[in-house]
Design an enzyme around this catalytic site. Sequence first.
Site, PDB file in Angstrom:
ATOM      1  N   TYR A  34      12.108   2.774  -1.212  1.00  0.00           N
ATOM      2  CA  TYR A  34      11.431   1.472  -1.213  1.00  0.00           C
ATOM      3  C   TYR A  34      10.127   1.547  -1.994  1.00  0.00           C
ATOM      4  O   TYR A  34       9.899   0.775  -2.936  1.00  0.00           O
ATOM      5  CB  TYR A  34      11.167   1.006   0.228  1.00  0.00           C
ATOM      6  CG  TYR A  34      10.164  -0.138   0.306  1.00  0.00           C
ATOM      7  CD1 TYR A  34      10.465  -1.393  -0.220  1.00  0.00           C
ATOM      8  CD2 TYR A  34       8.898   0.043   0.883  1.00  0.00           C
ATOM      9  CE1 TYR A  34       9.542  -2.436  -0.175  1.00  0.00           C
ATOM     10  CE2 TYR A  34       7.975  -0.996   0.940  1.00  0.00           C
ATOM     11  CZ  TYR A  34       8.287  -2.231   0.409  1.00  0.00           C
ATOM     12  OH  TYR A  34       7.379  -3.252   0.445  1.00  0.00           O
ATOM     13  N   ASP A  62       0.835  -1.215   0.000  1.00  0.00           N
ATOM     14  CA  ASP A  62       0.000   0.000   0.000  1.00  0.00           C
ATOM     15  C   ASP A  62       0.867   1.261   0.000  1.00  0.00           C
ATOM     16  O   ASP A  62       0.369   2.365  -0.208  1.00  0.00           O
ATOM     17  CB  ASP A  62      -0.976   0.000   1.182  1.00  0.00           C
ATOM     18  CG  ASP A  62      -0.292  -0.037   2.549  1.00  0.00           C
ATOM     19  OD1 ASP A  62       0.952  -0.089   2.618  1.00  0.00           O
ATOM     20  OD2 ASP A  62      -1.017  -0.004   3.568  1.00  0.00           O
ATOM     21  N   GLU A  63       2.192   1.106   0.224  1.00  0.00           N
ATOM     22  CA  GLU A  63       3.069   2.282   0.313  1.00  0.00           C
ATOM     23  C   GLU A  63       3.239   2.982  -1.032  1.00  0.00           C
ATOM     24  O   GLU A  63       3.674   4.128  -1.088  1.00  0.00           O
ATOM     25  CB  GLU A  63       4.430   1.889   0.909  1.00  0.00           C
ATOM     26  CG  GLU A  63       4.257   1.243   2.258  1.00  0.00           C
ATOM     27  CD  GLU A  63       5.518   1.110   3.091  1.00  0.00           C
ATOM     28  OE1 GLU A  63       6.465   1.870   2.888  1.00  0.00           O
ATOM     29  OE2 GLU A  63       5.523   0.229   3.969  1.00  0.00           O
TER      30      GLU A  63
HETATM   31  P1  NAD Z   1      11.591 -10.081   3.476  1.00  0.00           P
HETATM   32  O1  NAD Z   1      12.559  -8.953   3.428  1.00  0.00           O
HETATM   33  O2  NAD Z   1      11.318 -10.756   4.761  1.00  0.00           O
HETATM   34  O3  NAD Z   1      12.040 -11.227   2.449  1.00  0.00           O
HETATM   35  C1  NAD Z   1      12.486 -10.933   1.154  1.00  0.00           C
HETATM   36  C2  NAD Z   1      13.062 -12.221   0.568  1.00  0.00           C
HETATM   37  O4  NAD Z   1      13.488 -11.940  -0.769  1.00  0.00           O
HETATM   38  C3  NAD Z   1      14.288 -12.742   1.330  1.00  0.00           C
HETATM   39  O5  NAD Z   1      14.174 -14.125   1.530  1.00  0.00           O
HETATM   40  C4  NAD Z   1      15.450 -12.413   0.413  1.00  0.00           C
HETATM   41  O6  NAD Z   1      16.532 -13.314   0.536  1.00  0.00           O
HETATM   42  C5  NAD Z   1      14.780 -12.499  -0.948  1.00  0.00           C
HETATM   43  N1  NAD Z   1      15.487 -11.694  -1.960  1.00  0.00           N
HETATM   44  C6  NAD Z   1      15.897 -10.410  -1.846  1.00  0.00           C
HETATM   45  N2  NAD Z   1      16.547 -10.030  -2.959  1.00  0.00           N
HETATM   46  C7  NAD Z   1      16.524 -11.095  -3.803  1.00  0.00           C
HETATM   47  C8  NAD Z   1      17.023 -11.319  -5.104  1.00  0.00           C
HETATM   48  N3  NAD Z   1      17.678 -10.360  -5.777  1.00  0.00           N
HETATM   49  N4  NAD Z   1      16.803 -12.522  -5.674  1.00  0.00           N
HETATM   50  C9  NAD Z   1      16.144 -13.504  -5.010  1.00  0.00           C
HETATM   51  N5  NAD Z   1      15.668 -13.357  -3.755  1.00  0.00           N
HETATM   52  C10 NAD Z   1      15.849 -12.156  -3.168  1.00  0.00           C
HETATM   53  O7  NAD Z   1      10.268  -9.493   2.831  1.00  0.00           O
HETATM   54  P2  NAD Z   1       8.741  -9.765   3.222  1.00  0.00           P
HETATM   55  O8  NAD Z   1       8.390  -8.895   4.364  1.00  0.00           O
HETATM   56  O9  NAD Z   1       8.492 -11.211   3.280  1.00  0.00           O
HETATM   57  O10 NAD Z   1       8.033  -9.154   1.935  1.00  0.00           O
HETATM   58  C11 NAD Z   1       7.736  -9.973   0.810  1.00  0.00           C
HETATM   59  C12 NAD Z   1       7.084  -9.103  -0.260  1.00  0.00           C
HETATM   60  O11 NAD Z   1       5.921  -8.480   0.258  1.00  0.00           O
HETATM   61  C13 NAD Z   1       7.983  -7.970  -0.753  1.00  0.00           C
HETATM   62  O12 NAD Z   1       7.801  -7.852  -2.151  1.00  0.00           O
HETATM   63  C14 NAD Z   1       7.450  -6.740  -0.050  1.00  0.00           C
HETATM   64  O13 NAD Z   1       7.655  -5.568  -0.820  1.00  0.00           O
HETATM   65  C15 NAD Z   1       5.974  -7.087   0.053  1.00  0.00           C
HETATM   66  N6  NAD Z   1       5.286  -6.455   1.189  1.00  0.00           N
HETATM   67  C16 NAD Z   1       5.719  -6.678   2.464  1.00  0.00           C
HETATM   68  C17 NAD Z   1       5.027  -6.106   3.525  1.00  0.00           C
HETATM   69  C18 NAD Z   1       5.440  -6.347   4.954  1.00  0.00           C
HETATM   70  O14 NAD Z   1       4.819  -5.777   5.862  1.00  0.00           O
HETATM   71  N7  NAD Z   1       6.424  -7.168   5.235  1.00  0.00           N
HETATM   72  C19 NAD Z   1       3.915  -5.296   3.279  1.00  0.00           C
HETATM   73  C20 NAD Z   1       3.512  -5.079   1.958  1.00  0.00           C
HETATM   74  C21 NAD Z   1       4.198  -5.688   0.918  1.00  0.00           C
HETATM   75  P1  TYD Z   2       8.094  -0.660   9.539  1.00  0.00           P
HETATM   76  O1  TYD Z   2       7.806  -1.878  10.331  1.00  0.00           O
HETATM   77  O2  TYD Z   2       9.501  -0.341   9.192  1.00  0.00           O
HETATM   78  O3  TYD Z   2       7.184  -0.727   8.235  1.00  0.00           O
HETATM   79  P2  TYD Z   2       6.866   0.448   7.138  1.00  0.00           P
HETATM   80  O4  TYD Z   2       7.871   1.504   7.247  1.00  0.00           O
HETATM   81  O5  TYD Z   2       6.982  -0.321   5.872  1.00  0.00           O
HETATM   82  O6  TYD Z   2       5.467   0.904   7.426  1.00  0.00           O
HETATM   83  O7  TYD Z   2       7.516   0.578  10.325  1.00  0.00           O
HETATM   84  C1  TYD Z   2       6.150   0.632  10.712  1.00  0.00           C
HETATM   85  C2  TYD Z   2       5.920   1.974  11.355  1.00  0.00           C
HETATM   86  O8  TYD Z   2       6.643   2.017  12.588  1.00  0.00           O
HETATM   87  C3  TYD Z   2       6.443   3.148  10.549  1.00  0.00           C
HETATM   88  O9  TYD Z   2       5.570   4.261  10.727  1.00  0.00           O
HETATM   89  C4  TYD Z   2       7.793   3.454  11.152  1.00  0.00           C
HETATM   90  C5  TYD Z   2       7.603   3.074  12.612  1.00  0.00           C
HETATM   91  N1  TYD Z   2       8.796   2.557  13.312  1.00  0.00           N
HETATM   92  C6  TYD Z   2       9.134   3.073  14.556  1.00  0.00           C
HETATM   93  O10 TYD Z   2       8.446   3.967  15.108  1.00  0.00           O
HETATM   94  N2  TYD Z   2      10.238   2.576  15.177  1.00  0.00           N
HETATM   95  C7  TYD Z   2      11.025   1.621  14.623  1.00  0.00           C
HETATM   96  O11 TYD Z   2      12.066   1.242  15.231  1.00  0.00           O
HETATM   97  C8  TYD Z   2      10.655   1.089  13.350  1.00  0.00           C
HETATM   98  C9  TYD Z   2      11.480   0.014  12.689  1.00  0.00           C
HETATM   99  C10 TYD Z   2       9.523   1.583  12.733  1.00  0.00           C
END
Ligand code: NAD
Ligand code: TYD
Length: 349
Positions: A160, A134-135
């Site tokens: 990002y 959603d970012e």
């Molecule tokens: P994460 O950082 O935990 O995991 C990312 C994975 O991708 C890792 O296993 C890493 O080794 C692999 N990776 C990175 N670069 C690579 C490359 N060049 N080739 C192959 N593998 C590679 O991420 P996550 O939190 O599991 O997020 C997964 C997806 O969901 C991402 O696309 C992220 O943008 C999206 N997303 C995450 C969140 C969240 O809150 N975590 C929210 C919205 C969307």
């Molecule tokens: P984060 O988990 O990094 O996710 P995103 O930036 O993708 O939303 O952060 C969630 C929210 O929490 C964001 O508003 C930033 C804030 N935040 C803190 O206040 N302290 C922290 O140490 C971190 C990592 C995030």
Amino acid sequence: MANQSIEHPPLKLLVTGGAGFIGSNFIHYWLAQYPQDSIVNLDLLTYAGNLANLTSVESLPNYQFIQGDICDPMVVDSAMTDVDIVVHFAAESHVDRSIMDPDTFLKTNVLGTHTLLQSGLKHNIKRFHHISTDEVFGTLELGRHDQFSETTAYDPRSPYSASKAGSDHLVRAYGETYGLPYSITNCSNNYGEYQFPEKLIALTITNLIEGKKAPVYGDGLQVRDWLYVKDHCRAIELVLLKGQDMTTYVVGGLTQDVSNLEVVKQIVKLMGLDESSIEYVTDRPGHDRCYSVNWSKIKNELGWQSSVNLEEGLKKTVDWYRAHPEWWQPLKEKNQVYFTKQYAGGIQE
Ligand code: NAD
Ligand code: TYD
């Protein structure tokens, strides 16, 4: 808390980034729901990739791991052999790291996605599913209670989110220009087991277990929508098996705005601590104030809604991190350089 399984002929899925947080939860979910399907997991194993997330599936005959870079066309082409559906999670995913070092975000998130799209087209895959965020929509104004939806214009504000926006545009361009069947989910902040302890909820819980403070950026009044990771996996399942090609869904977990400070306070309370465990630290540059998502399209079209509320989800997550110090402690130790640099700004005056 799984969906009722949906009948389909056996499928071969290429999951990218399956050793990360959401990808590994998805692999566990899918193989339990659909043992007749097979999964190839392509992951570079960056700092965020961890095969310890997958030990219980690693010896299954229908699971294969390939260590490789999604930017490498040879590796990608070989992993794409006989694949029906690509589920693309691989990315650099942490906003603070994108501020420190944007290059790898551009490379992996934009060029890596492009390499996968080219190969998917060449291999005639049935669907390219792109996991986005959603970012990409930018920030809402705090207190106005507006929401992002599938028709919100893109306005990313961090390296990002700009790189994820670029990848979304490329996926749609491959659909429109070359007819590649795609779907996209733009989901909100996920939390739950196997999340790398750099993101707010995992960092807060693990810091508190270690007897450290929970760092809150700025005034802590920023708002995020929080989605329990297993609910997210259920949403992806429905989009893959019931959603139309060329469609986008936004996915979120909450119906009310909750500030970061409230989330941290809930965790502190759940862990039997008091607010002296919270520390206000230097704010993130360009910090988006508010994300909130209207997930009525996926609810109305595919019958999805979140099944775990924030209170329950936080409790499950706290329990999991308490039970698995052997999983997260080494990650924090190995990434000390990052943590020291990120929190060097110290306490806010
Ligand atoms: P994460 O950082 O935990 O995991 C990312 C994975 O991708 C890792 O296993 C890493 O080794 C692999 N990776 C990175 N670069 C690579 C490359 N060049 N080739 C192959 N593998 C590679 O991420 P996550 O939190 O599991 O997020 C997964 C997806 O969901 C991402 O696309 C992220 O943008 C999206 N997303 C995450 C969140 C969240 O809150 N975590 C929210 C919205 C969307
Ligand atoms: P984060 O988990 O990094 O996710 P995103 O930036 O993708 O939303 O952060 C969630 C929210 O929490 C964001 O508003 C930033 C804030 N935040 C803190 O206040 N302290 C922290 O140490 C971190 C990592 C995030």
